[in-house]
Design a protein around this motif. Structure first.
Motif, PDB file in Angstrom:
ATOM      1  N   GLY A 160       1.683  18.743  -9.021  1.00  0.00           N
ATOM      2  CA  GLY A 160       2.579  18.336 -10.112  1.00  0.00           C
ATOM      3  C   GLY A 160       1.903  17.508 -11.186  1.00  0.00           C
ATOM      4  O   GLY A 160       2.513  16.597 -11.745  1.00  0.00           O
ATOM      5  N   GLY A 161       0.641  17.776 -11.453  1.00  0.00           N
ATOM      6  CA  GLY A 161      -0.051  17.039 -12.513  1.00  0.00           C
ATOM      7  C   GLY A 161      -0.770  15.800 -12.009  1.00  0.00           C
ATOM      8  O   GLY A 161      -1.556  15.203 -12.719  1.00  0.00           O
ATOM      9  N   GLY A 162      -0.481  15.381 -10.774  1.00  0.00           N
ATOM     10  CA  GLY A 162      -1.209  14.246 -10.192  1.00  0.00           C
ATOM     11  C   GLY A 162      -2.547  14.743  -9.665  1.00  0.00           C
ATOM     12  O   GLY A 162      -2.818  15.940  -9.691  1.00  0.00           O
ATOM     13  N   SER A 163      -3.405  13.811  -9.216  1.00  0.00           N
ATOM     14  CA  SER A 163      -4.705  14.257  -8.727  1.00  0.00           C
ATOM     15  C   SER A 163      -4.520  14.947  -7.374  1.00  0.00           C
ATOM     16  O   SER A 163      -3.692  14.545  -6.564  1.00  0.00           O
ATOM     17  CB  SER A 163      -5.698  13.097  -8.676  1.00  0.00           C
ATOM     18  N   VAL A 164      -5.290  16.011  -7.173  1.00  0.00           N
ATOM     19  CA  VAL A 164      -5.128  16.835  -5.978  1.00  0.00           C
ATOM     20  C   VAL A 164      -5.682  16.122  -4.748  1.00  0.00           C
ATOM     21  O   VAL A 164      -6.793  15.604  -4.773  1.00  0.00           O
ATOM     22  CB  VAL A 164      -5.839  18.191  -6.164  1.00  0.00           C
ATOM     23  N   GLY A 165      -4.890  16.092  -3.707  1.00  0.00           N
ATOM     24  CA  GLY A 165      -5.337  15.493  -2.448  1.00  0.00           C
ATOM     25  C   GLY A 165      -5.044  16.441  -1.299  1.00  0.00           C
ATOM     26  O   GLY A 165      -4.396  17.478  -1.478  1.00  0.00           O
TER      27      GLY A 165
ATOM     28  N   SER B  34      -3.538  30.015  -3.085  1.00  0.00           N
ATOM     29  CA  SER B  34      -3.828  30.119  -4.508  1.00  0.00           C
ATOM     30  C   SER B  34      -4.042  28.712  -5.056  1.00  0.00           C
ATOM     31  O   SER B  34      -3.246  27.802  -4.818  1.00  0.00           O
ATOM     32  CB  SER B  34      -2.681  30.865  -5.211  1.00  0.00           C
ATOM     33  N   TRP B  35      -5.152  28.555  -5.760  1.00  0.00           N
ATOM     34  CA  TRP B  35      -5.493  27.239  -6.328  1.00  0.00           C
ATOM     35  C   TRP B  35      -4.422  26.799  -7.321  1.00  0.00           C
ATOM     36  O   TRP B  35      -4.046  25.633  -7.388  1.00  0.00           O
ATOM     37  CB  TRP B  35      -6.878  27.294  -6.955  1.00  0.00           C
ATOM     38  N   SER B  36      -3.896  27.776  -8.090  1.00  0.00           N
ATOM     39  CA  SER B  36      -2.897  27.375  -9.088  1.00  0.00           C
ATOM     40  C   SER B  36      -1.626  26.875  -8.386  1.00  0.00           C
ATOM     41  O   SER B  36      -0.941  25.985  -8.889  1.00  0.00           O
ATOM     42  CB  SER B  36      -2.586  28.511 -10.054  1.00  0.00           C
ATOM     43  N   ARG B  37      -1.332  27.412  -7.205  1.00  0.00           N
ATOM     44  CA  ARG B  37      -0.166  26.913  -6.455  1.00  0.00           C
ATOM     45  C   ARG B  37      -0.413  25.472  -5.975  1.00  0.00           C
ATOM     46  O   ARG B  37       0.481  24.635  -6.018  1.00  0.00           O
ATOM     47  CB  ARG B  37       0.121  27.854  -5.269  1.00  0.00           C
ATOM     48  N   VAL B  38      -1.643  25.194  -5.551  1.00  0.00           N
ATOM     49  CA  VAL B  38      -1.974  23.828  -5.113  1.00  0.00           C
ATOM     50  C   VAL B  38      -1.801  22.851  -6.286  1.00  0.00           C
ATOM     51  O   VAL B  38      -1.217  21.775  -6.138  1.00  0.00           O
ATOM     52  CB  VAL B  38      -3.410  23.756  -4.529  1.00  0.00           C
TER      53      VAL B  38
ATOM     54  N   HIS C 226       0.855  -1.192   0.000  1.00  0.00           N
ATOM     55  CA  HIS C 226       0.000   0.000   0.000  1.00  0.00           C
ATOM     56  C   HIS C 226       0.889   1.239   0.000  1.00  0.00           C
ATOM     57  O   HIS C 226       1.426   1.637   1.027  1.00  0.00           O
ATOM     58  CB  HIS C 226      -0.907  -0.029   1.244  1.00  0.00           C
ATOM     59  N   THR C 227       1.068   1.842  -1.191  1.00  0.00           N
ATOM     60  CA  THR C 227       1.955   3.012  -1.305  1.00  0.00           C
ATOM     61  C   THR C 227       1.393   4.009  -2.324  1.00  0.00           C
ATOM     62  O   THR C 227       0.625   3.646  -3.215  1.00  0.00           O
ATOM     63  CB  THR C 227       3.373   2.604  -1.769  1.00  0.00           C
ATOM     64  N   HIS C 228       1.807   5.254  -2.163  1.00  0.00           N
ATOM     65  CA  HIS C 228       1.363   6.330  -3.060  1.00  0.00           C
ATOM     66  C   HIS C 228       2.557   7.048  -3.665  1.00  0.00           C
ATOM     67  O   HIS C 228       3.578   7.238  -2.998  1.00  0.00           O
ATOM     68  CB  HIS C 228       0.489   7.323  -2.293  1.00  0.00           C
ATOM     69  N   SER C 229       2.411   7.454  -4.919  1.00  0.00           N
ATOM     70  CA  SER C 229       3.468   8.197  -5.617  1.00  0.00           C
ATOM     71  C   SER C 229       2.917   9.560  -6.034  1.00  0.00           C
ATOM     72  O   SER C 229       1.784   9.903  -5.705  1.00  0.00           O
ATOM     73  CB  SER C 229       3.911   7.421  -6.858  1.00  0.00           C
ATOM     74  N   THR C 230       3.706  10.296  -6.803  1.00  0.00           N
ATOM     75  CA  THR C 230       3.253  11.602  -7.295  1.00  0.00           C
ATOM     76  C   THR C 230       2.085  11.472  -8.281  1.00  0.00           C
ATOM     77  O   THR C 230       1.479  12.474  -8.641  1.00  0.00           O
ATOM     78  CB  THR C 230       4.401  12.350  -8.003  1.00  0.00           C
ATOM     79  N   ALA C 231       1.761  10.245  -8.704  1.00  0.00           N
ATOM     80  CA  ALA C 231       0.568  10.088  -9.549  1.00  0.00           C
ATOM     81  C   ALA C 231      -0.694  10.380  -8.731  1.00  0.00           C
ATOM     82  O   ALA C 231      -1.754  10.620  -9.303  1.00  0.00           O
ATOM     83  CB  ALA C 231       0.502   8.694 -10.146  1.00  0.00           C
TER      84      ALA C 231
END
Ligand code: ZN
Ligand code: ZN
Length: 278
Positions: free
Chosen positions: A128-133, A119-123, A8-13
């Motif tokens: 980095g292109g992955g889904s926002v969490g 700023s939303w654009s900063r988030v 069970h691991t998470h990456s920048t994706a």
């Protein structure tokens, strides 16, 4: 044999800090034998992790983690050995990610109404292109100096039920299990302690295992879950829910003491269903 695995691991994706290739290399350097990449609503990192692990001692299991609703509360479904190139799954996950991004944006709006202007654009940049969490929002809050670190952000603002929290739009748990099965995967219930009441009905829908070993679970929790898994004929899995070396809230990669016999059993089922070659 005392090999180690982290399932069970998470990456920048999704919301992890390491790129999929970095995560696979890190797993190799930590001496892990099996690493499952289970990003939230995404299989986009799987190909890179598989390529990076080629020729190394690590076997990468393609996976995903889906948030879903049960009548007993929120549940997360892990899908192991899914076909990460399945078109239908990719489309479904893409829709989930858009919903997640909208949720992130709502959280940023809610926080600014509370006086925490982000700023939303900063988030999005942090994601980095992955889904926002939530970890991305937490990092933006830290950067802006509103909180001392990611843990502080969760504790004060964006924990479930916190003042800045917005829930992820729900997917029905039966649907989540179906999505995994239709993409050829093995559905396993992640960190199931709070939602054990749902397990018997999920087993009828095709659930094959429980995440018995999990960072933060006590020995008593583990033995309770192991008994339940045994009684229902379910596989036992385990993982750290690793999001990155600098994320204090989660256990270290490969540190959850999942006995190798359970990994062997999972691999055996995958071989029987021809999800893994010998
Ligand atoms: Zn989870
Ligand atoms: Zn997770």
């Amino acid at each position: 044999m005392s090999h180690r695995a982290d399932l069970h691991t998470h990456s920048t994706a999704s919301d992890g800090q390491l790129a999929p290739a970095e995560l696979a290399r890190y797993a190799a350097s930590e001496g892990l034998r099996v690493l499952a990449l289970t990003d939230h609503d995404s299989t986009e990192g799987v190909g890179e992790a598989l390529r990076s692990a080629q020729g190394s001692s690590v076997v990468v299991v393609p996976g995903v983690e889906l948030n879903a609703q049960t009548e007993h509360g929120e549940a997360h479904v892990l899908g192991y050995f899914i076909d990460h190139e399945d078109r239908k799954l990719a489309r479904r996950l893409g829709e989930r990610r858009s919903a997640r991004d909208r949720r992130g944006e709502l959280m940023v709006r809610r926080l600014s109404r509370l006086g925490y202007c982000l700023s939303w654009s900063r988030v999005l940049e942090i994601a980095g292109g992955g889904s926002v969490g939530r970890p991305h929002v937490a990092r933006a809050l830290t950067e802006a100096g509103y909180v001392s670190d990611v843990d502080d952000a969760f504790r004060r603002l964006i924990r479930r039920g916190g003042p800045g929290y917005v829930p992820t739009p729900s997917l029905d748990i039966a649907e989540a299990v179906q999505w995994v099965l239709q993409a050829g995967g093995l559905p396993v219930l992640a960190h199931p302690l709070q939602i054990m009441q749902s397990v018997p009905s999920l087993t009828k829908l095709g659930l094959v295992g429980l995440e018995v070993y999990y960072g933060g679970y006590s020995a008593a929790d583990v033995s309770f879950l192991a008994r339940q898994a045994g009684a229902l004929g379910l596989l036992q899995t385990g993982g750290s829910d690793f999001h990155g070396p600098a994320v204090l809230a989660t256990a270290g990669l490969g540190t959850v003491p999942l006995p190798w016999e359970h990994v062997d059993r999972l691999l055996e089922v995958a071989r029987q269903r021809r999800l893994l070659s010998a």
